[in-house]
Design an enzyme around this catalytic site. Structure first.
Site, PDB file in Angstrom:
ATOM      1  N   HIS A  43       3.263  60.046  54.451  1.00  0.00           N
ATOM      2  CA  HIS A  43       4.409  59.240  54.919  1.00  0.00           C
ATOM      3  C   HIS A  43       5.735  59.918  54.573  1.00  0.00           C
ATOM      4  CE1 HIS A  43       1.467  55.926  55.376  1.00  0.00           C
ATOM      5  NE2 HIS A  43       0.984  56.443  54.257  1.00  0.00           N
ATOM      6  N   SER A  73      28.539  78.375  60.446  1.00  0.00           N
ATOM      7  CA  SER A  73      29.302  77.439  61.261  1.00  0.00           C
ATOM      8  C   SER A  73      30.673  78.041  61.529  1.00  0.00           C
ATOM      9  CB  SER A  73      29.443  76.112  60.516  1.00  0.00           C
ATOM     10  OG  SER A  73      30.564  75.397  60.995  1.00  0.00           O
ATOM     11  N   LYS A 113      28.471  76.499  55.401  1.00  0.00           N
ATOM     12  CA  LYS A 113      27.215  76.234  56.105  1.00  0.00           C
ATOM     13  C   LYS A 113      26.335  77.469  56.281  1.00  0.00           C
ATOM     14  CE  LYS A 113      26.028  72.927  58.025  1.00  0.00           C
ATOM     15  NZ  LYS A 113      26.530  72.155  59.153  1.00  0.00           N
ATOM     16  N   GLU A 159      15.451  75.278  64.296  1.00  0.00           N
ATOM     17  CA  GLU A 159      15.868  74.198  65.203  1.00  0.00           C
ATOM     18  C   GLU A 159      15.583  74.546  66.657  1.00  0.00           C
ATOM     19  OE1 GLU A 159      19.951  72.507  64.066  1.00  0.00           O
ATOM     20  OE2 GLU A 159      19.760  74.316  62.857  1.00  0.00           O
TER      21      GLU A 159
END
Ligand code: ARG
Length: 460
Positions: free
Chosen positions: A159, A280, A286, A293
């Site tokens: 979970h 970024s 970042k 992704e």
């Protein structure tokens, strides 16, 4: 040749409308099949000579001419023309320009319907072998990283909540076994891809005494079609690899999701290699997991490629229908995507920086030794349900204190059950919890060693 010079133009008085030519041509994408088309035509010509439909001279002239066409294409000199519709007619027309009369005999006893089926199977088999090699490389990388991290513990989740400690090796090997299955699935699909449809002709077979087995042998195929209508209407050889590609992407995408989560500073289980991360344009701090992704994102397009072709096939009557020309682009798209994705994942995992300290810190926060305490109490004679309840109360107490179970004193622990003694601390030890899992396929060291051995054997 009448009607705008089409190879099929005999019965036409007028040429094709320019818009129709643009709509129906496939050479702009099926030119990727040129090498397969030439290999298939050479095998066909050799077979026609073997059965006496062509003379040996004609066949050798055709084969030599096809090699010249191949050289022209590979040097960039070849002009693919949309007025010649598809890769097959482009190559055949050029062959005849180069060698004259014998070129016009190449298409004897075959149709583009069985020709395109053969070509695509040759092409797909080559690509599936590339996928398979890429899978083997990825499995090798995962196994190598697993071997390094046999002693690194992290929370195994159910979970997505911390459940029980596992080794990072065990976690990585779970993916290695998924990709091994993917490779085996491709091997299985390949058996059916390598069935030659040549000799089915348009749909009903041919009156020439063709020998489909000879073509299959020359091309290294394992067999020939059993039914000519099935042979030209079938696209299972595209769909099965597309399904395999979809499942590869599903597995990659699950691993991507873990990488993305692990790279978040709240977890900090991994440091992305600089070479596989991006920054970024606005936030200087970042370091983004864009590769993972995008791979997660590209999974959808490969599923789309599979659905695309399944939908094309749905409800198509026998045998060949032009709809089937729509089989190429979904495959090419999936091929590009899965090939690049596998290479990127192998490179990224090769260089991934794992952070064992962050993983260990997470063990404590998650009370991953709670099951151990319950099992300990069961060993002291408490029924499991009661042991579960007692342990739950101890966890609640430790949580309030901001401590791990192993940090409670013996007196504190005995508040929950007088069955608890000094030897409990050895049981609460995370390494010991992993080491006790000795059953086959479990996270214990012997099992992980056996898993590594199985992967190494398979890779040989
Ligand atoms: N370009 C066609 C395809 O990919 C080749 C077969 C065409 N056959 C035909 N009878 N029009 O399906």
């Amino acid at each position: 040749m009448a009607a705008g010079g089409k190879l099929w133009g005999g019965r036409f008085a007028e040429g094709t409308d320019a818009l129709v030519e643009e709509y129906t041509e496939s050479v702009s994408f099926d030119k990727a099949l040129y090498a397969a088309d030439i290999a298939g035509s050479k095998a066909h010509a050799a077979m026609l000579a073997k059965v006496g439909v062509l003379t040996a001279e004609e066949a050798s002239s055709i084969r030599g001419g096809l090699d010249r066409v191949l050289a022209e294409i590979e040097s960039g000199a070849f002009e693919f023309r949309t007025d010649r519709e598809d890769v097959h007619m482009n190559i055949e027309a050029r062959l005849t320009e180069l060698i004259g009369e014998p070129g016009k005999k190449l298409h004897t006893g075959r149709s583009r319907n069985d020709q395109v089926g053969l070509d695509f199977r040759i092409h797909i088999a080559a690509r599936v072998r590339v996928w398979r090699a890429a899978l083997a490389r990825l499995v090798g990388v995962l196994a190598a990283r697993a071997r390094e991290h046999r002693g690194t513990l992290l929370p195994g989740c159910t979970h997505f909540q911390p459940a029980q400690p596992v080794t990072l090796a065990h976690h990585l090997l779970a993916y290695a076994f998924m990709f091994k299955r993917d490779a085996e699935r491709l091997d299985d699909a390949l058996d059916r891809v390598l069935i030659s449809p040549l000799g089915a002709a348009a749909l009903a077979g041919t009156t020439y005494p063709v020998d489909p087995g000879a073509v299959a042998d020359e091309l290294g195929f394992s067999g020939v079609f059993s039914n000519s209508m099935d042979a030209v209407a079938d696209r299972d050889h595209v769909l099965e690899p597309l399904f395999c590609a979809s499942l590869i992407m599903a597995h990659l995408s699950r691993l991507c999701e873990e990488i993305i989560i692990w790279a978040n500073p709240a977890f900090g289980f991994v440091r992305l290699p600089d070479t596989y991360a991006t920054g970024s344009s606005i936030m200087p701090q970042k370091k983004n997991p864009d590769v993972a992704e995008l791979m997660r994102g590209k999974t959808g397009r490969v599923y789309g490629d599979l659905m695309n072709l399944l939908t094309t096939l749905k409800g198509l009557p026998l045998a060949y229908n032009r709809d089937l020309q729509e089989d190429k682009e979904p495959f090419f798209d999936a091929d590009r995507t899965v090939t690049l994705s596998l290479a990127c994942m192998a490179g990224m995992m090769e260089q991934m920086g794992f952070v064992p300290e962050a993983m260990r810190a997470a063990l404590k926060k998650g009370f991953l030794n709670a099951t151990e305490l319950a099992d300990y109490l069961v060993g002291r004679g408490l029924p499991f349900r009661e042991a579960h309840h007692v342990t739950g109360r101890a966890v609640a107490f430790a949580e309030k204190r901001g401590a791990g179970l192993e940090e409670l004193s013996l007196a504190e622990l005995r508040e929950f059950s007088p069955l608890i003694a000094e030897d409990v601390y050895a049981v609460l030890d995370y390494e010991a919890a992993v080491a006790r899992r000795v059953t086959p396929g479990a996270t214990g060291p012997d099992s992980v060693a056996a898993q590594l051995g199985a992967i190494a054997d398979w890779l040989k």
